[in-house]
Scaffold this active site. Structure first.
Site, short mmCIF file in Angstrom:
data_model
loop_
_atom_site.label_atom_id
_atom_site.label_comp_id
_atom_site.label_asym_id
_atom_site.label_seq_id
_atom_site.Cartn_x
_atom_site.Cartn_y
_atom_site.Cartn_z
N CYS A 21 -10.91 -3.03 -12.02
CA CYS A 21 -12.12 -2.41 -11.47
C CYS A 21 -11.88 -1.09 -10.76
O CYS A 21 -12.84 -0.37 -10.45
CB CYS A 21 -12.82 -3.37 -10.53
SG CYS A 21 -13.25 -4.95 -11.30
N CYS A 58 -12.57 -3.92 -4.69
CA CYS A 58 -11.59 -4.97 -4.94
C CYS A 58 -11.17 -4.84 -6.40
O CYS A 58 -11.86 -4.22 -7.22
CB CYS A 58 -12.17 -6.35 -4.66
SG CYS A 58 -13.64 -6.78 -5.61
N GLY A 104 -9.40 -6.92 -9.80
CA GLY A 104 -9.04 -8.19 -10.41
C GLY A 104 -7.55 -8.47 -10.37
O GLY A 104 -6.74 -7.55 -10.43
#
Length: 440
Positions: free
Chosen positions: A139, A426, A428
């Site tokens: 991400c 955040c 993965g």
């Protein structure tokens, strides 16, 4: 041969040299003290300007549209990228032959997208001398692309480059995007956690960190409400480059037609905590996470043009803002969502500023649970976080979001008169990334 008596001339010379050395040391100490007093500290240090600053002269994106339903569902990722890069050339008026490298963040394409992204750059109007690379840090891929270009410029490897991101989740999102683990990887408990579905691990985190369904739905509703107000006010217009002559097959009637896509289609009016409370949990019967308080599956692309300040001034490129620094950190895979909580303080420390020196935070809303927890734990003013809504309201095309945030951030800082911004997300498998930017 010495007769045991000290030479008066030698003694005087030593005393003179000692006095001169002490005088010089005093001068140097005074000079250093004066220089240190002149060095900007904290917020002032990153607001100061230098010819070597890495600056952004253009940042834009496509509209974001719903995966499998929206206006871009039938448009290939490489085509979205080609349109975005072509628009960047047109809007910035940069000579394409001066751009030496294009970094493209993308998560889902087979083979990483390297071949089709190189082709997309050629279609967009870049010459064969402009290099292209694809990268995947989940991400944060779009932000990593921008940071890679900034670092390459800072190191002297290139003078001008583009950080970008793209994702067609309509065509490439699903089980096929995840590689099967070998027995070796599956045999390691923490490594095995890297393949736990994000919805499942986010549900676990919400329970472990006591983030209630009520609070998640309130956060998500606020995101929708802010995004709708921002869209109505035209806040996204500056960063969006519309697409015309888009081929689209109506999912309800199978009718094929050509459309124009001008705005994000995931943004909805009338979303409230109560309306969200009626949606069934997606990952557990007694869970709290559902389609309404998680990021939308979305298609889109974004691009950011970077160079040194001295280069921008020489080329008469308008300076939007500058890149200051960034951070990348690791966290436990099952606590993937806490990434911004760990990454943001590291980036702030590198920039020499505190959390209150930041005017706007763009933190990706992968899930309301994790974003809300990070905001609370960091003690951030909620009014500074995603003032125009976030991924819950308008979507999260995985590899694109990090590049999208840059344009959204600078637009907001420009409207409100703010100066310092942070982008973060955040990542993965258990990571977090953040970057500090300054608006000119």
């Amino acid at each position: 041969m010495s007769n045991g008596k000290e030479n008066p001339h030698s003694s005087n010379l030593m005393e003179t040299n000692k006095a001169q050395a002490q005088q010089r040391l005093s001068q140097v100490t005074s000079h250093l003290a004066s220089s240190e007093a002149d060095i900007p500290r904290g917020r002032d240090s990153i607001l100061s300007k230098s010819p070597d600053d890495i600056v952004v002269t253009c940042a834009l994106r496509t509209p974001f549209t719903k995966g499998g339903k929206g206006g871009l569902k039938d448009t290939a990722a490489a085509d979205l990228l080609a349109h975005t890069l072509k628009s960047l050339i047109s809007r910035s008026q940069i000579d394409p032959s001066l751009v030496e490298d294009v970094a493209v963040g993308s998560v889902l394409p087979p083979g990483g997208g390297a071949t089709e992204f190189r082709a997309a750059a050629l279609v967009a109007g870049f010459p064969e001398s402009t290099a292209v690379k694809a990268l995947n840090r989940q991400c944060s891929s779009g932000l990593q692309a921008c940071v890679d270009i900034a670092n390459a410029i800072r190191a002297g490897m290139i003078d001008i480059g583009i950080g970008s991101g793209v994702e067609s989740m309509s065509s490439q999102y699903g089980p096929g995007a995840v590689t099967e683990f070998s027995d070796l990887l599956d045999s390691h408990p923490e490594a095995k956690n890297c393949k736990v579905p994000m919805g499942v691990l986010s549900e676990k985190m919400a329970k472990d960190r006591s983030i209630s369904r009520k609070d998640q739905d309130a956060f998500a509703a606020s995101s929708y409400q802010k995004a709708f107000a921002a869209q109505q006010a035209g806040n996204f217009d500056q960063e969006i480059t519309p697409l015309t002559n888009v081929k689209f097959t109506d999912p309800k009637t199978d009718e094929e037609r050509t459309i124009t896509v001008t705005k994000d289609d995931g943004i909805r009016d009338g979303i409230t905590p109560h309306s969200l409370s009626q949606i069934k949990p997606a990952f557990a019967k007694d869970g709290s996470i559902h389609a309404g308080n998680a990021s939308q599956i979305t298609d889109g692309a974004a691009a950011v043009l970077l160079m040194k300040r001295s280069t921008a001034l020489r080329l008469s490129q308008p300076i939007v803002g500058k890149y200051v620094t960034s951070s990348i950190v690791g966290v436990p895979p099952l606590l993937m969502g806490i990434g911004p909580w760990k990454a943001i303080p590291v980036a702030l420390q590198k920039a020499g500023i505190g959390k209150d020196d930041v005017d706007v935070y763009e933190i990706n809303e992968a899930f309301a649970s994790q974003c809300l927890w990070c905001v609370r734990e960091l003690g951030l003013e909620e009014g500074k976080v995603n003032p125009n809504g976030g991924a819950i309201a308008f979507g999260h095309p995985l590899g694109c979001t990090g590049a999208r945030q840059v344009g959204t951030l600078f637009s907001e800082l420009g409207r409100t008169g703010g100066k310092v911004g942070v982008t973060s997300m955040c990542v993965g498998t258990g990571m977090g990334m953040a970057a500090v930017w300054v608006k000119e």
